[in-house]
Design an enzyme around this catalytic site. Structure first.
Site, PDB file in Angstrom:
ATOM      1  CD  GLU A 240      -1.419  -2.368   2.001  1.00 23.55           C
ATOM      2  OE1 GLU A 240      -2.236  -3.074   2.602  1.00 23.55           O
ATOM      3  OE2 GLU A 240      -0.188  -2.626   1.985  1.00 23.55           O
TER       4      GLU A 240
ATOM      5  CB  CYS B 194      -1.070  -0.767   5.373  1.00 25.69           C
ATOM      6  SG  CYS B 194       0.639  -1.196   4.956  1.00 25.69           S
TER       7      CYS B 194
END
Length: 374
Positions: free
Chosen positions: A52, A88
């Protein structure tokens, strides 16, 4: 919207991390704005940024303003805990990404739904289960480790066309009462192409395991010298510590663990792990590797050790290399430890040809419906 198309791209990206991210999973991510991909990324190296992060960082400066109105695709649930990198899920929330499409949940206990919960609590819409089985299969080692609490086990051996893995060097009619590794000839079965493939297989696993007799007979390095890539941890089952110190596996070039019933210590870079004599050896090895965070193991022999894994049903794949043009003279054929392992609980999954060799891959009965074809 066809989410599967973009999730397949995430899986393609994720595969780029193969061999570099374990014990973390391979993960790919993609940012989509009005049917235009504005960012892509994957987890490249263990301890470094996750997919990510790399995806968001890849967005061009002129497109940064679009992140907060884009769809984020990610093949595995975003993490919600502090590990070697920050969560994330927090990064997604920070960038105000409104929707996250997730391939499958992360089975790791520190995540396992917590990332999704955190996103939902922040008002992020989530959708899970896009190409779920494909996402799980990509990280079969990671999932096996965290759901079965043992490494993903691949059994590998080579055999002749008549089903033998080794030869004897005694003359006809002079068969010894008890054969040892010293009385067996090393039989070169697989061809050079298959040998390179085996070294590629080694580079894909966390560890490689052999027993005492195989080490004595082959004096193998157990490295990936025929293929570019990281050599796996060397695991040696030597219950009585019979192996001499001059064996190549003791050269300290690769982390090496010796399982024995004698001692448990570190000796100048070699690690000795004690096993109990009166308990299941395979089960003890599996438990030890789980504690050592070893997520996959390639078992290369010998025949008794391979058969023990089969008998105790502690395996996930079998890969057999068969030289279709090689058979042995009658006086060299024996069933005393030289015949290839086997089981009726195997289903053929894949078959490929490499010159004189045919390579067959098997999976356990009952797994054929959901198993990947490679």
């Amino acid at each position: 919207m066809n989410h599967a198309v973009y999730m397949r791209r995430c899986l393609e990206l994720a595969k780029s991390g193969c061999g570099n991210v374990a014990p973390n999973p391979m993960v790919g991510a993609l940012l989509l704005h009005n049917d235009r991909v504005i960012g892509e990324g994957y987890h490249q190296k263990y301890g470094d940024a996750h997919a990510e992060v790399n995806c968001i960082d890849s967005v061009a400066e002129s497109d940064k303003k679009l992140i907060s109105s884009s769809l984020l695709y990610v093949s595995l649930e975003p993490c919600a805990h502090f590990g070697k990198t920050p969560p994330c899920a927090d990064l997604i929330i920070q960038h105000k990404i409104p929707t996250v499409i997730i391939g499958c949940r992360d089975p790791f206990k520190e995540v396992d739904g917590k990332g999704i919960e955190k996103l939902k609590a922040a008002g992020v819409r989530t959708e899970t289960g896009i190409l779920e089985e494909d996402c799980k299969k990509l990280n079969k080692r990671f999932f096996s480790f965290h759901t079965k609490h043992r490494p993903y086990v691949i059994l590998r051996w080579a055999q002749t066309a008549d089903g033998l893995t080794a030869a004897t060097n005694h003359p006809p009619g002079k068969r010894p009462l008890k054969e040892s590794a010293e009385k067996k000839e090393r039989l070169h079965i697989s061809n050079e192409y298959s040998n390179r493939l085996v070294h590629k297989w080694r580079s894909e696993e966390a560890a490689i395991l052999i027993g005492t007799n195989t080490a004595l007979l082959d004096d193998s390095e157990l490295t990936t010298r025929l293929w570019p890539g990281r050599s796996p941890i060397r695991l040696i089952l030597d219950m009585d510590l019979r192996l001499p110190a001059h064996q190549k596996i003791f050269d300290r070039s690769v982390r090496t663990i010796v399982f024995s019933s004698i001692k448990e210590e570190e000796d100048n870079g070699l690690f000795y792990y004690r096993l109990a004599q009166n308990a299941g050896i395979v089960e003890q090895i599996m438990n030890a590797l789980y504690r050592l965070n070893v997520q996959s193991v390639l078992v290369e022999g010998g025949a008794k050790l391979l058969q023990a894994f089969i008998d105790e049903r502690k395996w996930d794949e079998v890969r057999v290399i068969i030289n279709q043009e090689l058979t042995l003279p009658d006086h060299q054929k024996t069933t005393d430890g030289l015949r290839a392992p086997g089981s009726e609980d195997m289903v053929l999954q894949e078959e490929i040809m490499l010159g004189t060799d045919i390579i067959k891959k098997f999976i356990p009965v009952g797994m054929e419906r959901s198993a990947p074809a490679k």
